[in-house]
Design a protein around this motif. Structure first.
Motif, short mmCIF file in Angstrom:
data_model
loop_
_atom_site.label_atom_id
_atom_site.label_comp_id
_atom_site.label_asym_id
_atom_site.label_seq_id
_atom_site.Cartn_x
_atom_site.Cartn_y
_atom_site.Cartn_z
N ARG A 126 22.64 35.73 63.53
CA ARG A 126 22.14 36.35 64.75
C ARG A 126 20.65 36.62 64.57
N ILE A 127 20.02 37.16 65.60
CA ILE A 127 18.58 37.37 65.56
C ILE A 127 18.24 38.80 65.96
N SER A 128 17.43 39.44 65.13
CA SER A 128 16.77 40.69 65.49
C SER A 128 15.31 40.37 65.76
N SER A 129 14.71 41.05 66.74
CA SER A 129 13.33 40.77 67.12
C SER A 129 12.56 42.08 67.14
N LEU A 130 11.51 42.18 66.31
CA LEU A 130 10.68 43.37 66.24
C LEU A 130 9.42 43.11 67.05
N VAL A 131 9.27 43.81 68.17
CA VAL A 131 8.22 43.50 69.14
C VAL A 131 7.39 44.74 69.45
N SER A 132 6.07 44.58 69.42
CA SER A 132 5.16 45.60 69.92
C SER A 132 4.74 45.23 71.33
N PHE A 133 5.26 45.94 72.32
CA PHE A 133 4.94 45.64 73.71
C PHE A 133 3.64 46.29 74.16
N GLY A 134 3.14 47.26 73.40
CA GLY A 134 1.93 47.96 73.79
C GLY A 134 1.55 48.96 72.73
N PRO A 135 0.54 49.76 72.97
CA PRO A 135 0.13 50.76 72.00
C PRO A 135 1.15 51.88 71.89
N TYR A 157 19.32 34.36 72.84
CA TYR A 157 19.40 34.12 71.40
C TYR A 157 19.25 35.40 70.58
N ILE A 158 19.02 36.53 71.23
CA ILE A 158 18.70 37.78 70.53
C ILE A 158 19.91 38.70 70.53
N ASP A 159 20.15 39.34 69.40
CA ASP A 159 21.23 40.32 69.29
C ASP A 159 20.70 41.74 69.41
N GLU A 160 19.51 41.96 68.85
CA GLU A 160 18.97 43.31 68.77
C GLU A 160 17.45 43.24 68.88
N LEU A 161 16.86 44.12 69.70
CA LEU A 161 15.41 44.19 69.81
C LEU A 161 14.93 45.56 69.36
N VAL A 162 13.93 45.58 68.48
CA VAL A 162 13.34 46.82 67.99
C VAL A 162 12.03 47.05 68.71
N PHE A 163 11.88 48.23 69.31
CA PHE A 163 10.66 48.61 70.01
C PHE A 163 9.65 49.06 68.97
N TRP A 164 8.92 48.10 68.44
CA TRP A 164 8.12 48.29 67.24
C TRP A 164 6.83 49.04 67.56
N GLY A 165 6.44 49.94 66.67
CA GLY A 165 5.20 50.67 66.85
C GLY A 165 5.15 51.89 65.95
N GLY A 166 4.15 52.71 66.17
CA GLY A 166 3.98 53.94 65.42
C GLY A 166 2.78 53.92 64.52
N VAL A 191 18.71 47.65 72.31
CA VAL A 191 17.32 47.99 72.01
C VAL A 191 17.31 49.24 71.14
N LEU A 192 16.57 49.18 70.03
CA LEU A 192 16.45 50.29 69.11
C LEU A 192 15.07 50.90 69.18
N GLY A 193 15.01 52.24 69.14
CA GLY A 193 13.75 52.92 68.92
C GLY A 193 13.35 52.80 67.46
N ASN A 194 12.13 53.21 67.15
CA ASN A 194 11.58 53.00 65.81
C ASN A 194 11.21 54.32 65.16
N VAL A 195 11.68 54.51 63.92
CA VAL A 195 11.25 55.62 63.07
C VAL A 195 10.44 55.01 61.95
N GLY A 271 28.19 54.48 70.88
CA GLY A 271 27.77 53.09 70.78
C GLY A 271 26.41 52.88 70.17
N LEU A 272 25.84 53.90 69.52
CA LEU A 272 24.51 53.77 68.93
C LEU A 272 24.60 53.10 67.56
N ARG A 273 23.51 52.41 67.17
CA ARG A 273 23.45 51.66 65.93
C ARG A 273 22.23 52.07 65.11
N ILE A 274 22.30 51.81 63.80
CA ILE A 274 21.18 52.05 62.90
C ILE A 274 20.88 50.77 62.13
N THR A 275 19.60 50.40 62.09
CA THR A 275 19.14 49.36 61.19
C THR A 275 18.22 49.99 60.16
#
Length: 713
Positions: A126-135, A157-166, A191-195, A271-275
């Motif tokens: 499967r595919i995880s995608s780490l994306v920075s959509f903005g600042p 094609y994507i299973d999980e998207l990480v809202f990358w940033g910080g 979609v996962l938030g980012n810590v 239904g929440l997940r942790i990566t």
């Protein structure tokens, strides 16, 4: 991440003019504003005190995606446009942007059709995608007034998207903005938030790690509970936890493991997940392993069971370490495909050197899954960042150089996802409609007319697009098939087919699981250039017998589309297929003249019976806050949700229109939620009040009666 991380000096302002790289701060990113034009800048007052209930909207009114520190804030003063916030003090009632940041589209169920590519595997990688959509700071909640945006569409094609940033200078806990989540959920993607606990060299402070895993007097983890509350309130699907601040010890590592266990236990019923990202190990120090091994295993699975749902394996992996990682996952009773092997595409995209056979070998089972780091390279590297140029690049990234997932071209370096991973779809019930809207455009169309000439982006308004772009079958010359922005039926884009056709051409559209009845009909909105085109509609009532096999379509005549301008709707009854299931939709076109064909698809829908009523309207629209300067107003609108029910079910989204004194109407924006920021509403002449209409839009794009409100000048 390893040698190229995303932290800054805590006192430094975000370097918004610098393009982000893995050696830069994630505060840079793709700038942006609110829907269809932004005036103003981000809030700058530090939020260090306990919040008061029902906080008022900020002075500049523009809503932004939320970000925090776990508890304690940096020393000093935040840079311009940055607000330091403590997650431990957050409550839903204290969040003035909550209505603008809340996703409302539920996570759709997906199915896996027989792949179009013979090498694509079902049920493996499967595919995880780490994306920075903005600042991090100033990332708009609801789109921006530009078509220059990473409008991701290859969700299939994507299973999980990480809202990358910080970053250490802004905030290290990021909640995804609503348009990203709404678009992903419509396509069945979590979609996962980012810590992000940054390295010390980039401003990281170990106290933020300790704040994250602090326990109360009863041994509970209050920040874990708060993270679950945030995800549930905003409507996203979990958290990516990246602990890269060095200097800890085994006791801190133990608390981190128990924190993850508590976070997962609190989130799993919802239904929440942790990566977990491969950085901190059992010693409490940061040591990227490039593997699942005894040094980091306890953050994935320990003797008591599952700790995190998936692990993002650092870029240092080798073929041997991935093979060993998969074997260890097997021994732990976990799926080896719950390991994401990092693939860095930020700097070189499809020219990135990747040892693909270590992850997704052609001739045997996939070893693990893989995770793209920063695939928005497909936009960022372009000199021409028009939407058409972006989608051509993005299609090549996901589909391959041939731009046809069923017929891949040999590529020396890149292995496109469509050639390895089976696509998925959420088109499982009626009514279904698609106007081929990508979530950005140069203008907004309604019924083929331009109703706003302002460039825009808002992913929440994106349609469920065909997952396989583009599978084309012909015995003659293959035409060009693209998403095009020069004309559209609805939204910002249409499908453009161009070329000198020497034989009939079949263009595959959606993979579906649609139950058909005697009342089912298929409607196609299309337009052609100077010469006529013969059009047929294909419905597959069974799947191919094997991956890469031909799709057995039943063809229904749709007539000959005469030359000339304008859109036409062709209606094809499906009564002859009643009781069957539609597994796929396609069109077949045949040139009727000697010149190259120019033909567009504006919309496609399948539904039962003719509609007899419109969706229910929203209620109680109101101007919640406004500011005026030089005859231009900025304002926040809100309304109560329209009632669900009827043929279309719950509203797909809402649209806001301006009614001018002469009675004409102009599109201002849309959203899936119940609030919208309007950044620039000019006064029309000497009008006493600006009039607005809010309408609910259903799955077939039928609109409700308007709910009206005004702003007095």
């Amino acid at each position: 991440m390893p040698e190229t991380d995303h932290g800054v000096d805590p006192g430094a302002p975000p370097p918004t003019a610098i393009r982000p790289t893995r050696r830069r701060v994630l505060a840079t990113g793709a700038g942006a504003a609110a829907l269809l034009g932004l005036a103003g800048r981000a809030r700058a007052a530090a939020d260090t005190a306990a919040p008061a209930p029902a906080a008022p909207a900020p002075a500049d009114l523009a809503p932004y995606a939320s970000y925090w520190f776990p508890d304690s804030l940096p020393a000093g003063t935040p840079g311009p446009g940055i607000v330091w916030r403590s997650l431990s003090r957050w409550t839903p009632g204290s969040d003035p942007d909550l209505a603008h940041n809340t996703s409302t589209v539920p996570l759709a169920e997906r199915f896996t059709p027989v792949p179009a590519n013979r090498d694509a595997r079902m049920g493996q990688a499967r595919i995880s995608s780490l994306v920075s959509f903005g600042p991090t700071a100033g990332n708009p909640s609801q789109g921006s007034p530009t078509a220059d945006h990473y409008a991701l569409t290859h969700w299939a094609y994507i299973d999980e998207l990480v809202f990358w940033g910080g970053s250490a200078g802004e905030g290290i806990v990021l909640a995804p903005n609503a348009p990203v989540v709404d678009a992903a959920h419509r396509n069945g993607v979590r979609v996962l938030g980012n810590v992000f606990l940054p390295p010390v060299a980039y401003g990281g402070d170990l106290r933020w790690t300790r704040d994250l895993v602090q326990q109360d007097s009863l041994g509970r983890f209050p920040i874990a509970d708060r993270l679950v509350q945030v995800a549930r309130t905003y409507g996203f699907d979990g958290w990516f936890v990246n602990a890269e601040t060095d200097g800890g010890d085994s006791a801190l590592a133990g608390r981190m493991r128990e924190f993850l266990r508590a976070l997962r236990a609190a989130g799993e019923p919802h239904g929440l997940r942790i990566t977990w990202y491969d950085a901190m190990n059992t010693s409490g120090r940061v040591g990227w392993q490039g593997a699942l091994n005894p040094l980091n295993q306890e953050f994935f699975e320990d003797r008591s069971g599952k700790v995190s749902d998936t692990m993002f394996v650092d870029f240092r992996w080798t073929p041997d370490t991935l093979a060993a990682s998969g074997a260890l996952a097997d021994r732990l009773g976990r799926s080896r495909h719950e390991l994401w092997a990092a693939v860095d595409t930020e700097s070189r995209g499809w020219d990135s050197p990747v040892r693909w056979d270590a992850i997704v070998p052609r001739g045997r089972d996939h070893v693990v899954s893989f995770g793209f780091y920063r695939p928005e390279w497909t936009r960022n590297h372009l000199a021409d960042r028009s939407p058409g140029a972006f989608h051509r690049a993005d299609d090549r990234f996901w589909t391959g150089e041939s731009l046809d997932p069923a017929r891949p071209a040999p590529e020396a370096r890149w292995r496109a996802p469509a050639t390895a991973v089976a696509d998925r779809s959420t088109v499982t019930g009626l009514p279904f409609a698609c106007s081929f809207n990508t979530g950005h455009g140069l203008r907004w169309y309604d019924g083929g007319r331009v109703v706003s000439d302002t460039p825009w982006n808002h992913l929440g308004l994106q349609d469920r697009l065909p997952g396989r772009r583009w599978v084309v079958d012909t015995a003659g010359e293959r035409p060009s098939v693209t998403l095009d922005f020069a004309d559209a039926w609805r939204g910002g884009s249409s499908v453009l087919v161009e070329g000198g056709l020497t034989a009939p051409v079949v263009i595959g559209l959606h993979s579906t699981r649609l139950p058909l009845t005697r009342g089912s009909v298929l409607e196609l909105v299309h337009a052609t250039g100077a010469d006529p085109v013969g059009v047929e509609i294909g419905v597959a009532v069974r799947e191919p017998s094997a991956p890469g096999g031909p799709v057995p379509y039943t063809w229904l005549p749709a007539g000959i589309r005469d030359g000339g301008q304008g859109w036409r709707t062709t209606r094809a009854p499906l009564a002859s297929l009643a009781g069957r299931t539609a597994y796929g939709l396609a069109v077949r076109i045949t040139a009727r003249g000697k010149r190259p064909v120019v033909w567009r698809i504006g919309a496609l829908s399948v539904h039962d019976e003719t509609r007899t009523r419109r969706p229910a309207p929203p209620t109680a629209p109101a101007v919640d806050a406004s500011a005026r300067q030089d005859g231009v107003a900025r304002l926040r609108l809100s309304w109560r949700a329209a009632a669900s029910g009827g043929a279309g079910g719950r509203p797909r989204h809402y649209e806001v229109w301006r009614v001018l004194p002469d009675g004409t109407r102009s599109f201002l924006g849309g959203t899936c939620g119940t609030a919208l920021y309007l950044p620039a509403v000019p006064r029309a002449g000497r009008e006493r009040a600006a009039a607005f209409e809010v309408r609910a839009v259903d799955e077939l794009y039928a609109v409700s009666a308007p709910a009206r409100t005004t702003l007095t000048w």
